[in-house]
Design a protein around this motif. Sequence first.
Motif, mmCIF file in Angstrom:
data_model
loop_
_atom_site.group_PDB
_atom_site.id
_atom_site.type_symbol
_atom_site.label_atom_id
_atom_site.label_comp_id
_atom_site.label_asym_id
_atom_site.label_seq_id
_atom_site.Cartn_x
_atom_site.Cartn_y
_atom_site.Cartn_z
ATOM 1 N N MET A 1 -16.107 26.379 -48.025
ATOM 2 C CA MET A 1 -16.715 27.241 -49.035
ATOM 3 C C MET A 1 -17.056 26.436 -50.284
ATOM 4 N N THR A 2 -16.169 25.533 -50.678
ATOM 5 C CA THR A 2 -16.445 24.672 -51.822
ATOM 6 C C THR A 2 -17.645 23.778 -51.540
ATOM 7 N N CYS A 3 -17.749 23.304 -50.307
ATOM 8 C CA CYS A 3 -18.923 22.514 -49.925
ATOM 9 C C CYS A 3 -20.187 23.372 -49.902
ATOM 10 N N ASP A 4 -20.073 24.650 -49.523
ATOM 11 C CA ASP A 4 -21.217 25.556 -49.609
ATOM 12 C C ASP A 4 -21.754 25.588 -51.038
ATOM 13 N N VAL A 5 -20.839 25.679 -51.988
ATOM 14 C CA VAL A 5 -21.248 25.705 -53.394
ATOM 15 C C VAL A 5 -21.938 24.401 -53.772
ATOM 16 N N LEU A 6 -21.366 23.274 -53.349
ATOM 17 C CA LEU A 6 -21.977 21.978 -53.645
ATOM 18 C C LEU A 6 -23.419 21.927 -53.150
ATOM 19 N N TYR A 7 -23.644 22.270 -51.894
ATOM 20 C CA TYR A 7 -24.982 22.179 -51.328
ATOM 21 C C TYR A 7 -25.918 23.229 -51.929
ATOM 22 N N GLY A 8 -25.372 24.377 -52.315
ATOM 23 C CA GLY A 8 -26.192 25.374 -52.993
ATOM 24 C C GLY A 8 -26.629 24.904 -54.367
ATOM 25 N N LEU A 9 -25.714 24.331 -55.121
ATOM 26 C CA LEU A 9 -26.061 23.804 -56.442
ATOM 27 C C LEU A 9 -27.021 22.629 -56.331
ATOM 28 N N ALA A 10 -26.871 21.840 -55.283
ATOM 29 C CA ALA A 10 -27.798 20.726 -55.082
ATOM 30 C C ALA A 10 -29.207 21.251 -54.796
ATOM 31 N N GLU A 11 -29.312 22.298 -53.963
ATOM 32 C CA GLU A 11 -30.623 22.896 -53.696
ATOM 33 C C GLU A 11 -31.252 23.455 -54.962
ATOM 34 N N ASP A 12 -30.409 23.968 -55.843
ATOM 35 C CA ASP A 12 -30.906 24.553 -57.087
ATOM 36 C C ASP A 12 -31.131 23.509 -58.171
ATOM 37 N N GLY A 13 -30.866 22.240 -57.873
ATOM 38 C CA GLY A 13 -31.130 21.175 -58.825
ATOM 39 C C GLY A 13 -30.105 21.022 -59.926
ATOM 40 N N VAL A 14 -28.954 21.653 -59.751
ATOM 41 C CA VAL A 14 -27.911 21.564 -60.784
ATOM 42 C C VAL A 14 -27.128 20.264 -60.656
ATOM 43 N N VAL A 15 -26.876 19.828 -59.431
ATOM 44 C CA VAL A 15 -26.185 18.563 -59.174
ATOM 45 C C VAL A 15 -26.937 17.810 -58.091
ATOM 46 N N GLY A 16 -26.641 16.528 -57.979
ATOM 47 C CA GLY A 16 -27.110 15.742 -56.857
ATOM 48 C C GLY A 16 -25.951 15.443 -55.936
ATOM 49 N N LEU A 17 -26.205 15.456 -54.640
ATOM 50 C CA LEU A 17 -25.125 15.204 -53.690
ATOM 51 C C LEU A 17 -24.476 13.849 -53.926
#
Length: 428
Positions: free
Chosen positions: A111-127
């Motif tokens: 679930m935490t990784c879901d958030v990571l990849y979601g934020l990456a898609e939204d441009g908030v963070v980079g993987l």
Amino acid sequence: MRMFSRWRRTATAVAGAAAVILALSGCTGGSSPQARTPQQVSGDLPAETVDELQAAVEHAMAATGSSGAIVGVWVPWAGAWVTGLGTTSPDSDEAVTTDMAFRISNMTRPMTCDVLYGLAEDGVVGLDDPVSEHVASSPDLDDVTLRQLCDNTSGLAGSRDTTLPEALRTPEREWHPREVAAAGLGQDRTEAGVAFTDSDTGYLMLGTALQNASTETAAALFREYVTGPLGLRATTLPGRQAAEPGDPALPGFFSDGADRNEGCVDPREYTELSASYGFTDSGAVSTIEELGVYTEALAARVKDGDKPSERWSSPKPISTTSDSWYQYAGGTYIAGSMVGQQGSIPGYLTSAYSDTDNGLTVAVVLNNSAASDAVVGYLAKELAAIVSKVPAREGETAPEFGLPWTAEDYHQRIADGAVCPLPEGDGE
């Protein structure tokens, strides 16, 4: 990408195909082409299969000193078995029921990784952002990326062995994630990106980084990127105040050394616990139906056509001696064609796995966390092996697939990992 098959059969899930499409193609870890698998057929599994499943769970309950268990097994072509077994405590006659909430331990990690990849898609963070970019107090982690934290390849040591005794002494204590992670950060680490290292420290740091980058709480991020799109209402990341995992709750226990020596008859209760101890590593709570829905939806995103999607494209072996089919990526173990997790948090041992091709899903919780968390992972794999050969109902077609392990193998491993007395003749 296949649609997960039990959507319309789960009362807690959102009704409507639009919500399903959002869940599988939107903000929970990468969009992919969609494809259907057969809907979950209604009805029970064959009686002889249920007998085998129940015997397996009761064997694991005895091995771990658990008075109760909740288990869900969903076989899209054959039926389902969702039940509570045993009682809510060793000295109670109250039966365990399937609506009881529990702590899902390491199922929090994907679930935490879901958030990571979601934020990456939204441009908030980079993987591949360094951890130090989002956690200013960790300048020494400029060679560790957010992706590596999710993949458990950060090289960071674990914290649990150091902090667990204090958590058991004071379950009501409210922790700061950096306080728990400090136990792992203070130890020597290996080179990042090279090999799998099971590290709760990494997921605690990942949650901290995602909070800082988004300026949202981890609980809010879980609602936005995990539970909201799937319509899961009982699945949450609770606040810091010690509380039960839900209402009604499956009581959770821990048998210390003295109780194990006495036969696991008087474990200490840990139903009330501060979720801040597990945080974005192991702090989430759920119910068996919702955990099954989440796990199946997770497995549906592992492949992009015939190839692994980006999140699961570079798995690492669990160890140099582990089976070649047992790997790790994207916050999940990859066991043959199944993905999932297993773990412990004071009071509970939890595991869930789902097949990436056909949707076969198992989820189980045991209410005593004294044994190694490997034991509940063994149980999930034993249950999967039992039902993998179940014939299709009339009018349905069973998929052609096989698992690279046997139910007998994992049954024995559970016996070998027992911390409480098994009934005579049950260790073979």
